[in-house]
Design a protein around this motif. Structure first.
Motif, PDB file in Angstrom:
ATOM      1  N   LEU A   1       0.802  -1.164   0.039  1.00  0.00           N
ATOM      2  CA  LEU A   1      -0.140  -0.025   0.114  1.00  0.00           C
ATOM      3  C   LEU A   1       0.939   1.320   0.097  1.00  0.00           C
ATOM      4  CD1 LEU A   1      -2.591  -1.010   2.641  1.00  0.00           C
ATOM      5  CD2 LEU A   1      -2.816  -0.851   0.052  1.00  0.00           C
ATOM      6  N   GLN A   2       2.146   1.086   0.452  1.00  0.00           N
ATOM      7  CA  GLN A   2       3.049   2.282   0.252  1.00  0.00           C
ATOM      8  C   GLN A   2       3.631   2.549  -1.002  1.00  0.00           C
ATOM      9  OE1 GLN A   2       2.988   4.098   3.243  1.00  0.00           O
ATOM     10  NE2 GLN A   2       1.763   2.589   3.744  1.00  0.00           N
ATOM     11  N   LEU A   3       3.459   1.655  -1.908  1.00  0.00           N
ATOM     12  CA  LEU A   3       4.281   1.868  -3.204  1.00  0.00           C
ATOM     13  C   LEU A   3       3.439   2.776  -4.001  1.00  0.00           C
ATOM     14  CD1 LEU A   3       4.494  -1.824  -3.987  1.00  0.00           C
ATOM     15  CD2 LEU A   3       6.294  -0.229  -3.370  1.00  0.00           C
ATOM     16  N   ASP A   4       4.271   3.516  -4.903  1.00  0.00           N
ATOM     17  CA  ASP A   4       3.581   4.372  -5.778  1.00  0.00           C
ATOM     18  C   ASP A   4       2.579   3.839  -6.542  1.00  0.00           C
ATOM     19  OD1 ASP A   4       5.137   6.531  -4.710  1.00  0.00           O
ATOM     20  OD2 ASP A   4       6.798   6.221  -6.146  1.00  0.00           O
ATOM     21  N   GLY A   5       1.609   4.391  -6.935  1.00  0.00           N
ATOM     22  CA  GLY A   5       0.551   3.749  -7.754  1.00  0.00           C
ATOM     23  C   GLY A   5      -0.247   2.684  -7.246  1.00  0.00           C
ATOM     24  N   ALA A   6       0.017   2.552  -5.956  1.00  0.00           N
ATOM     25  CA  ALA A   6      -0.806   1.493  -5.285  1.00  0.00           C
ATOM     26  C   ALA A   6      -2.286   1.670  -5.303  1.00  0.00           C
ATOM     27  CB  ALA A   6      -0.333   1.243  -3.854  1.00  0.00           C
ATOM     28  N   TRP A   7      -2.776   2.649  -4.850  1.00  0.00           N
ATOM     29  CA  TRP A   7      -4.068   3.402  -4.782  1.00  0.00           C
ATOM     30  C   TRP A   7      -4.798   2.958  -6.199  1.00  0.00           C
ATOM     31  CZ3 TRP A   7      -6.014   2.515  -0.293  1.00  0.00           C
ATOM     32  CH2 TRP A   7      -5.286   2.710   0.764  1.00  0.00           C
ATOM     33  N   HIS A   8      -4.126   3.296  -7.181  1.00  0.00           N
ATOM     34  CA  HIS A   8      -4.520   3.244  -8.513  1.00  0.00           C
ATOM     35  C   HIS A   8      -5.144   1.611  -8.613  1.00  0.00           C
ATOM     36  CE1 HIS A   8      -5.701   3.429 -12.682  1.00  0.00           C
ATOM     37  NE2 HIS A   8      -4.715   2.484 -12.920  1.00  0.00           N
ATOM     38  N   GLY A   9      -4.162   0.837  -8.308  1.00  0.00           N
ATOM     39  CA  GLY A   9      -4.676  -0.709  -8.170  1.00  0.00           C
ATOM     40  C   GLY A   9      -5.726  -1.112  -7.438  1.00  0.00           C
ATOM     41  N   ILE A  10      -5.713  -0.345  -6.187  1.00  0.00           N
ATOM     42  CA  ILE A  10      -6.893  -0.703  -5.266  1.00  0.00           C
ATOM     43  C   ILE A  10      -8.212  -0.044  -5.868  1.00  0.00           C
ATOM     44  CG2 ILE A  10      -7.712  -0.124  -2.853  1.00  0.00           C
ATOM     45  CD1 ILE A  10      -5.317  -2.131  -2.991  1.00  0.00           C
ATOM     46  N   GLN A  11      -8.037   1.004  -6.319  1.00  0.00           N
ATOM     47  CA  GLN A  11      -9.265   1.467  -6.925  1.00  0.00           C
ATOM     48  C   GLN A  11      -9.778   0.732  -8.149  1.00  0.00           C
ATOM     49  OE1 GLN A  11      -8.930   5.366  -9.208  1.00  0.00           O
ATOM     50  NE2 GLN A  11     -11.128   5.824  -8.731  1.00  0.00           N
ATOM     51  N   VAL A  12      -8.987   0.010  -8.968  1.00  0.00           N
ATOM     52  CA  VAL A  12      -9.391  -1.067  -9.991  1.00  0.00           C
ATOM     53  C   VAL A  12     -10.166  -2.175  -9.310  1.00  0.00           C
ATOM     54  CG1 VAL A  12      -8.635  -2.606 -11.754  1.00  0.00           C
ATOM     55  CG2 VAL A  12      -7.898  -0.243 -11.756  1.00  0.00           C
ATOM     56  N   TYR A  13      -9.338  -2.654  -8.124  1.00  0.00           N
ATOM     57  CA  TYR A  13      -9.847  -3.826  -7.460  1.00  0.00           C
ATOM     58  C   TYR A  13     -11.256  -3.619  -6.829  1.00  0.00           C
ATOM     59  CZ  TYR A  13      -9.739  -7.429  -3.735  1.00  0.00           C
ATOM     60  OH  TYR A  13      -9.733  -8.478  -2.817  1.00  0.00           O
TER      61      TYR A  13
END
Length: 505
Positions: A195-207
């Motif tokens: 969750l600390q990685l850059d772009g992580a929240w974009h992946g979460i949003q897709v999920y």
């Protein structure tokens, strides 16, 4: 010979959860969620959990506890003519799923070691298929045995042997009390890191973003029910055997609900970690999530290694990730061997330690075919036929035998006497009608798709000789073993006497 018992309810719960949580929780659930509408997939998934997963788990726990036996013994006590069904499930799971599952655990062990220096390089896809597996172009071209995979396979079977050899309390229960907390800790660390990685929240949003239009596709619902059925180890004979080791007074329904919810919660948790990593990978490479998602095994051995090579501290992250896969795999592999060992001991009264040693050696030798260059192809075909045809058939027949040939109301009475959550007519209808109907849809849907186009682009000869005949041979073996006389007094004991043995006050 006195039947072994769990030392505690917690020990049983840990072992059952260890069986349910496996490699598919980490990579297959996340891929299905992405493919079938992100957050919207939770609707069919949770529906399947409530209408099939938990009811069947209660059924298997209940019949194992009430009949006091492994799957073959439990079915024999219902009716001797159905004993073969119990043998078929534990045989094709033991000498099918367990053989290739142990090979996958070997891959995880190898990748755990490879993580420290990121040995897969800049092209994990080519490394995995062309260097590590060296996949041949046909299932009938076995090629060479891949030595690193063979060594990993031997280590895997040594670990399985050590746990099952020591029995229920000192082996399986103790091991799961260690493995499950370790697995949870590793998973929490990995998800928090992701969750600390850059772009992580974009992946979460897709999920988590729901695409409700996907719910109009019947395949979404079929895949949700398939995932629930397989992830809870239903039809494996494991839960029946594990429940037979419970004491007379135990809470069947509460245990089943807890096992199912913990298993599903773990899948949901790992999904956040998986898609956080995919979001990071997409941003790092300037791609869309759809371009970095790889189905099933490729998600763990291609997409994840690629992301690991891009992130700071990736070698440590990779080691933790593949260690978590190894622990999850081992906990499930142990339960499969125990289901088979329990059945053989019930039938022939063999010495546990000698039997476990023989089974482990034979299992390791049988798994060698999956360490060859065509091992991945064999794995794909055998997995397809066992999980989509063998297990589903067992699930349908299980509902028919216990729901219709056995007095299901008697089983419900037994469960309700000792459980805090009471079962009503709804559970009866689910087992007798709804669950076999859903499994039947899955079964005939797969056959229809198979006839339209051979699975995976394989030849019909490969699908028949490797997939279909694997099931036929194990079915023949089941009838042969079922025809042998019992060498213990357990079949003469129909089940627990609820009134005399259980305090219901």
């Amino acid at each position: 010979m006195a039947r072994e018992r769990w030392n505690s309810q917690l020990g049983f719960l840990m072992a059952a959860v260890g069986s349910a949580i496996g490699l598919g929780n980490i990579w297959r659930f996340s891929y299905l969620a992405y493919q079938h509408g992100g957050g919207a997939f939770l609707i069919p998934y949770l529906t399947a959990l409530l209408t099939a997963g938990i009811p069947l788990l209660i059924l298997e726990n209940g019949i194992g506890h009430e009949r006091v036996g492994s799957a073959p013994l439990a079915y024999h006590k219902i009716s001797p003519r159905w004993e073969w069904l119990g043998w078929w499930s534990v045989i094709f799971v033991m000498f099918g799923i367990e053989l290739y599952y142990s090979a996958i655990i070997s891959w995880c062990l190898n990748y755990f070691a490879l993580s420290f220096n990121l040995a897969w390089g800049d092209d994990p896809n080519a490394y995995f298929f062309k260097h590590f597996l060296r996949v041949s172009d046909s299932p009938f071209r076995l090629g060479e045995i891949r030595t690193p995979i063979l060594f990993g396979l031997i280590l895997t079977w040594l670990a399985i042997w050590l746990v099952v050899y020591r029995g229920i309390q000192k082996g399986i229960e103790l091991a799961n009390k260690i493995m499950m907390p370790v697995l949870l800790l590793l998973t929490v660390v990995l998800v928090a890191w992701s969750l600390q990685l850059d772009g992580a929240w974009h992946g979460i949003q897709v999920y988590i973003t729901p695409d409700f239009a996907k719910l109009n596709d019947p395949q979404v619902w079929i895949d949700a029910y398939s995932q629930i059925f397989f992830t809870l180890s239903l039809g494996f004979g494991i839960m029946i055997a594990y429940a037979s080791y419970l004491p007379d007074k135990t809470d069947i329904t509460r245990n089943a609900v807890l096992i199912a919810l913990i298993n599903s919660a773990y899948s949901l948790l790992t999904g956040f970690g998986v898609f956080a990593v995919l979001g990071f990978m997409a941003q790092s490479e300037g791609k869309e999530i759809a371009d970095v998602v790889t189905q099933s095994i490729g998600l763990a051995f291609v997409a994840y290694p690629k992301a690991i090579g891009l992130m700071p501290g990736g070698n440590l992250f990779g080691a933790l990730f593949f260690l978590s896969l190894t622990v999850a795999g081992l906990s499930s592999a142990v339960s499969i061997v125990e289901a088979f060992v329990s059945a053989v001991i019930d039938k022939f009264n063999f010495d546990r330690k000698l039997l476990v040693t023989f089974v482990s050696v034979f299992g390791c030798l049988g798994g060698i075919v999956f360490t060859t260059q065509s091992g991945l192809l064999w794995l794909d075909i055998v997995d397809r036929f066992i999980t989509h045809y063998g297990l589903v058939t067992v699930g349908i027949l299980e509902c028919i035998v216990i729901g219709w040939a056995f007095d299901l109301f008697k089983l419900r009475q037994h469960i309700n006497r000792i459980s805090s959550l009471k079962l009503g007519m709804g559970w009866i209808l689910l087992i007798k009608v709804f669950v076999p109907l859903m499994l039947g849809i899955i079964f005939f849907g797969d056959i229809y798709n198979e006839l339209q186009r051979p699975y995976g682009g394989y030849s019909w000869a490969a699908l028949i000789l490797i997939g279909r005949d694997w099931l036929i041979l194990t079915l023949i073996a089941a009838f042969i073993v079922a025809g042998r006389p019992w060498r213990s007094d357990r079949p003469s004991k129909p089940g627990r006497s609820v009134k005399s043995k259980i305090d219901v006050s």
